[in-house]
Design an enzyme around this catalytic site. Structure first.
Site, PDB file in Angstrom:
ATOM      1  N   TYR A  83      36.161 -22.661  60.522  1.00  0.00           N
ATOM      2  CA  TYR A  83      35.866 -22.100  61.847  1.00  0.00           C
ATOM      3  C   TYR A  83      37.093 -21.355  62.389  1.00  0.00           C
ATOM      4  O   TYR A  83      36.985 -20.257  62.919  1.00  0.00           O
ATOM      5  CB  TYR A  83      35.469 -23.226  62.805  1.00  0.00           C
ATOM      6  CG  TYR A  83      35.117 -22.721  64.182  1.00  0.00           C
ATOM      7  CD1 TYR A  83      33.828 -22.283  64.456  1.00  0.00           C
ATOM      8  CD2 TYR A  83      36.066 -22.681  65.203  1.00  0.00           C
ATOM      9  CE1 TYR A  83      33.492 -21.816  65.716  1.00  0.00           C
ATOM     10  CE2 TYR A  83      35.742 -22.207  66.455  1.00  0.00           C
ATOM     11  CZ  TYR A  83      34.449 -21.779  66.714  1.00  0.00           C
ATOM     12  OH  TYR A  83      34.129 -21.299  67.953  1.00  0.00           O
ATOM     13  N   PHE A 132      29.229   8.747  71.676  1.00  0.00           N
ATOM     14  CA  PHE A 132      28.203   8.122  70.850  1.00  0.00           C
ATOM     15  C   PHE A 132      27.321   7.303  71.798  1.00  0.00           C
ATOM     16  O   PHE A 132      27.774   6.895  72.868  1.00  0.00           O
ATOM     17  CB  PHE A 132      28.821   7.241  69.745  1.00  0.00           C
ATOM     18  CG  PHE A 132      27.758   6.641  68.870  1.00  0.00           C
ATOM     19  CD1 PHE A 132      26.966   7.455  68.079  1.00  0.00           C
ATOM     20  CD2 PHE A 132      27.494   5.270  68.887  1.00  0.00           C
ATOM     21  CE1 PHE A 132      25.936   6.913  67.315  1.00  0.00           C
ATOM     22  CE2 PHE A 132      26.474   4.730  68.123  1.00  0.00           C
ATOM     23  CZ  PHE A 132      25.691   5.552  67.340  1.00  0.00           C
ATOM     24  N   THR A 133      26.056   7.079  71.394  1.00  0.00           N
ATOM     25  CA  THR A 133      25.091   6.454  72.321  1.00  0.00           C
ATOM     26  C   THR A 133      25.584   5.121  72.888  1.00  0.00           C
ATOM     27  O   THR A 133      25.593   4.920  74.107  1.00  0.00           O
ATOM     28  CB  THR A 133      23.744   6.208  71.612  1.00  0.00           C
ATOM     29  OG1 THR A 133      24.001   5.548  70.370  1.00  0.00           O
ATOM     30  CG2 THR A 133      23.002   7.508  71.343  1.00  0.00           C
ATOM     31  N   ASP A 145      37.825   5.695  67.713  1.00  0.00           N
ATOM     32  CA  ASP A 145      36.635   5.106  67.102  1.00  0.00           C
ATOM     33  C   ASP A 145      36.655   5.561  65.644  1.00  0.00           C
ATOM     34  O   ASP A 145      36.412   6.722  65.332  1.00  0.00           O
ATOM     35  CB  ASP A 145      35.372   5.597  67.811  1.00  0.00           C
ATOM     36  CG  ASP A 145      34.096   5.033  67.184  1.00  0.00           C
ATOM     37  OD1 ASP A 145      34.161   4.538  66.051  1.00  0.00           O
ATOM     38  OD2 ASP A 145      33.036   5.112  67.834  1.00  0.00           O
ATOM     39  N   LYS A 203      29.954   0.813  58.835  1.00  0.00           N
ATOM     40  CA  LYS A 203      30.252   2.114  58.239  1.00  0.00           C
ATOM     41  C   LYS A 203      31.611   2.025  57.528  1.00  0.00           C
ATOM     42  O   LYS A 203      31.670   2.014  56.317  1.00  0.00           O
ATOM     43  CB  LYS A 203      30.267   3.199  59.317  1.00  0.00           C
ATOM     44  CG  LYS A 203      28.898   3.462  59.962  1.00  0.00           C
ATOM     45  CD  LYS A 203      29.024   4.519  61.053  1.00  0.00           C
ATOM     46  CE  LYS A 203      27.769   4.673  61.873  1.00  0.00           C
ATOM     47  NZ  LYS A 203      26.761   5.554  61.308  1.00  0.00           N
ATOM     48  N   ARG A 222      18.196  12.847  66.993  1.00  0.00           N
ATOM     49  CA  ARG A 222      19.479  12.947  67.683  1.00  0.00           C
ATOM     50  C   ARG A 222      19.385  14.127  68.639  1.00  0.00           C
ATOM     51  O   ARG A 222      19.909  15.203  68.406  1.00  0.00           O
ATOM     52  CB  ARG A 222      20.637  13.153  66.694  1.00  0.00           C
ATOM     53  CG  ARG A 222      20.826  12.039  65.685  1.00  0.00           C
ATOM     54  CD  ARG A 222      21.668  10.869  66.156  1.00  0.00           C
ATOM     55  NE  ARG A 222      21.074   9.978  67.113  1.00  0.00           N
ATOM     56  CZ  ARG A 222      21.512   8.738  67.350  1.00  0.00           C
ATOM     57  NH1 ARG A 222      22.512   8.249  66.676  1.00  0.00           N
ATOM     58  NH2 ARG A 222      20.959   7.982  68.268  1.00  0.00           N
ATOM     59  N   PHE A 239      15.601   5.404  72.994  1.00  0.00           N
ATOM     60  CA  PHE A 239      15.372   5.848  71.610  1.00  0.00           C
ATOM     61  C   PHE A 239      15.138   4.676  70.664  1.00  0.00           C
ATOM     62  O   PHE A 239      14.529   4.822  69.625  1.00  0.00           O
ATOM     63  CB  PHE A 239      16.530   6.727  71.116  1.00  0.00           C
ATOM     64  CG  PHE A 239      17.867   6.033  71.108  1.00  0.00           C
ATOM     65  CD1 PHE A 239      18.641   5.992  72.247  1.00  0.00           C
ATOM     66  CD2 PHE A 239      18.334   5.427  69.961  1.00  0.00           C
ATOM     67  CE1 PHE A 239      19.864   5.339  72.254  1.00  0.00           C
ATOM     68  CE2 PHE A 239      19.566   4.778  69.940  1.00  0.00           C
ATOM     69  CZ  PHE A 239      20.325   4.730  71.100  1.00  0.00           C
TER      70      PHE A 239
HETATM   71  N1  F0G Z   1      30.711   4.409  66.998  1.00  0.00           N
HETATM   72  C1  F0G Z   1      30.179   5.267  66.138  1.00  0.00           C
HETATM   73  C2  F0G Z   1      30.824   6.584  65.878  1.00  0.00           C
HETATM   74  C3  F0G Z   1      28.998   4.919  65.462  1.00  0.00           C
HETATM   75  O1  F0G Z   1      28.477   5.776  64.584  1.00  0.00           O
HETATM   76  C4  F0G Z   1      28.410   3.666  65.714  1.00  0.00           C
HETATM   77  C5  F0G Z   1      27.159   3.291  65.074  1.00  0.00           C
HETATM   78  C6  F0G Z   1      29.024   2.801  66.629  1.00  0.00           C
HETATM   79  C7  F0G Z   1      30.186   3.209  67.247  1.00  0.00           C
HETATM   80  C8  F0G Z   1      28.449   1.457  66.953  1.00  0.00           C
HETATM   81  O2  F0G Z   1      28.641   0.603  65.875  1.00  0.00           O
HETATM   82  O3  F0G Z   1      26.313   0.058  65.110  1.00  0.00           O
HETATM   83  O4  F0G Z   1      28.265  -1.343  64.422  1.00  0.00           O
HETATM   84  O5  F0G Z   1      27.444  -1.390  66.739  1.00  0.00           O
HETATM   85  N2  F0G Z   1      26.381   4.102  64.537  1.00  0.00           N
HETATM   86  C9  F0G Z   1      25.121   3.749  63.887  1.00  0.00           C
HETATM   87  C10 F0G Z   1      24.425   4.985  63.379  1.00  0.00           C
HETATM   88  C11 F0G Z   1      24.230   2.908  64.720  1.00  0.00           C
HETATM   89  O6  F0G Z   1      23.294   4.843  62.901  1.00  0.00           O
HETATM   90  O7  F0G Z   1      24.976   6.076  63.409  1.00  0.00           O
HETATM   91  P1  F0G Z   1      27.609  -0.578  65.516  1.00  0.00           P
END
Ligand code: F0G
Length: 481
Positions: free
Chosen positions: A80, A132-133, A222, A265, A388, A454
């Site tokens: 842990y 990013f979203t 990021d 990623k 997108r 979305f």
């Molecule tokens: N920042 C970037 C540039 C991303 O592409 C993503 C995720 C995140 C932050 C958030 O990371 O998903 O681990 O919580 N992108 C995914 C995509 C969801 O499909 O492009 P996460």
């Protein structure tokens, strides 16, 4: 992956890996595909995998893992607190980024939550090349604002600019001059997700960091898509071509205060976290990890994934590994350009991006061209992409629609997952669809959640265009699926 020359002159990427585990895929008939997309409310997030042939929704958490990553998972230490797994991961991050501290989180957006809760207040402004979203959702949830300062070329669909993700330094300076007191940090997204996986140059990254520091502010990167960006710096930036991937990574990280990432990623596993140089900054964020993620040495991640991530980060330093995505994406993009299909150029990282605005100009932006194209590509080929465009935006506070600056359909190429013949099939079906583009109509919401619509929103076609598309497909492909 390597740009090996073929004697016959054919220009295709050559894989420098072999496939040792496979997953059976099904390709359901076009009639079923039309049914399935309607069951899913014309939202590709809501499709079921059994109905999907090529899943190009995302590269998040679905990249192929290496034999070494799988082997490493077997030696995970699941204590842990204080596990050897955590030490191996932080040592690897220190080796690559030179960062002494690491806060683990269950994925990238959880890291964004920690950053936003620590630094964003009502009225804060966060300049960034592009949002990013999930990043934007965390900032606006706390009353902050995103200020996009990408170069104008960044949102031009067709271009030959090698670094469309670059900051416009003039715009950034103006934001500092006019609203500097409201800025806690500048966020660099390397490379950009929503504008087509477009990279930044090393020169631009360093200049942004220097300017930000000259105003006494923090620089946050990021690094979720950093592996593609490293490849582009190495291959497109004259002054970096003699630097190794490790050297480029070190040059970048030396200028950052904080580097966070989605390890779904970067590192080809599942998880995330925040790497930090300075102890004071680390301490400022630390208590949020056990509160929201998990204890400090796992942060909500499985220790097996952490082991896989450690190896994945090491493999990210290998050009043979990180070139696979960009070279496949370039192949797909270039072939579609040759066929006259409108795509984002130059090819970036992450995936191939279709330009819905030019693909189906008859669909007005209020009827969501990128969403409509996502449904049409699925019907045409069993290929799942991701909208997108305007659907991925949030409505304004007054309820009016926030029209996106670009309407794209992203066809992600998870690394080392698809073969070239599958990519060729996707190109073929997209070309067929392009030749029948007049049939495609728009979408309207039938269920619209107020946040992150979305993900869970449901839509229906504005006319019977999908039936017509199925008929045209049957006419051309007869008994073929
Ligand atoms: N920042 C970037 C540039 C991303 O592409 C993503 C995720 C995140 C932050 C958030 O990371 O998903 O681990 O919580 N992108 C995914 C995509 C969801 O499909 O492009 P996460």
């Amino acid at each position: 992956m390597s740009e090996i020359q073929f004697y016959t002159g054919e220009n295709i990427p050559l894989e420098l890996h072999k496939v040792r585990i496979v997953q059976k895929l099904d390709l359901v008939p076009v009639e079923r595909r039309a049914e399935a997309i309607n069951e899913a409310g014309n939202n590709t997030f809501l499709l079921k995998n059994k109905d999907i042939f090529l899943d190009m929704l995302t590269d998040s958490g679905v990249n192929a893992m290496s034999d070494r990553q799988l082997a490493a998972m077997m030696i995970a230490d699941d204590s842990y607190a204080g596990s050897a797994t955590f030490t191996r991961l932080t040592d690897k991050l220190e080796e690559i980024f030179g960062t002494k501290y690491f806060l683990p989180s269950h994925q990238g957006r959880a890291a964004e939550n920690i950053l936003a809760m620590t630094f964003v207040r009502k009225g804060s402004i966060i300049p960034m090349n592009y949002h990013f979203t999930t990043t934007k959702a965390h900032i606006t949830r706390l009353g902050g604002y995103v200020e996009e300062v990408v170069i104008d070329e960044g949102i031009k669909i067709t271009s030959d600019h090698p670094f469309k993700g670059n900051f416009d330094l003039g715009k950034l300076k103006r934001v500092f001059e006019e609203k500097g007191d409201r800025i806690p940090f500048v966020r660099i997204e390397a490379g950009t997700n929503l504008i087509g996986g477009q990279p930044l140059s090393l020169e631009n990254i360093e200049a942004v960091a220097d300017m930000t520091h000259s105003y006494g502010k923090l620089v946050v990167m990021d690094a979720s898509l950093l592996q593609d960006n490293l490849y582009f710096i190495k291959t497109r930036e004259e002054s970096a071509k003699n630097l190794s991937i490790r050297e480029i990574t070190k040059r970048i990280s030396a200028k950052m205060d904080i580097i966070y990432f989605s390890a779904r990623k970067l590192g080809f596993a599942r998880g995330g976290g925040i790497a930090i140089h300075d102890e004071k900054l680390y301490l400022k964020m630390r208590e949020l990890v056990p509160m929201f993620e998990g204890f400090l040495t796992y942060g909500g991640m499985s220790v097996r994934e952490m082991e896989a991530m450690t190896v994945g980060l090491e493999e990210t330093m290998d050009m043979d590994v990180i070139s696979q995505g960009p070279l496949f994406i370039k192949y797909m993009t270039d072939e579609l350009v040759k066929l006259g299909v409108p795509v984002v150029t130059p090819a970036g990282g992450l995936g191939c991006h279709l330009d819905a605005t030019r693909f189906i100009p008859q669909v007005k932006q209020e009827e969501y061209p990128a969403g409509a194209l996502a449904a049409a590509v699925y019907i045409a080929g069993g290929i799942r992409g991701m909208e997108r465009g305007t659907i991925s935006e949030q409505r304004e506070e007054d309820g009016s629609e926030h029209l996106a600056s670009v309407e794209l359909l992203r066809l992600a190429l998870p690394r080392r997952v698809f073969t070239l013949s599958q990519v060729k099939y996707a190109i073929d079906r997209i070309k067929w669809l392009y030749d029948h583009r007049d049939l495609i109509g728009g979408l309207r919401f039938t269920e619209e959640p107020s946040s992150l619509r979305f993900f869970f929103g449901r839509l229906s076609p504005t006319s019977a265009w999908q039936e017509k598309l199925v008929k045209a497909f049957r006419n051309d492909f007869k008994e073929s699926l």
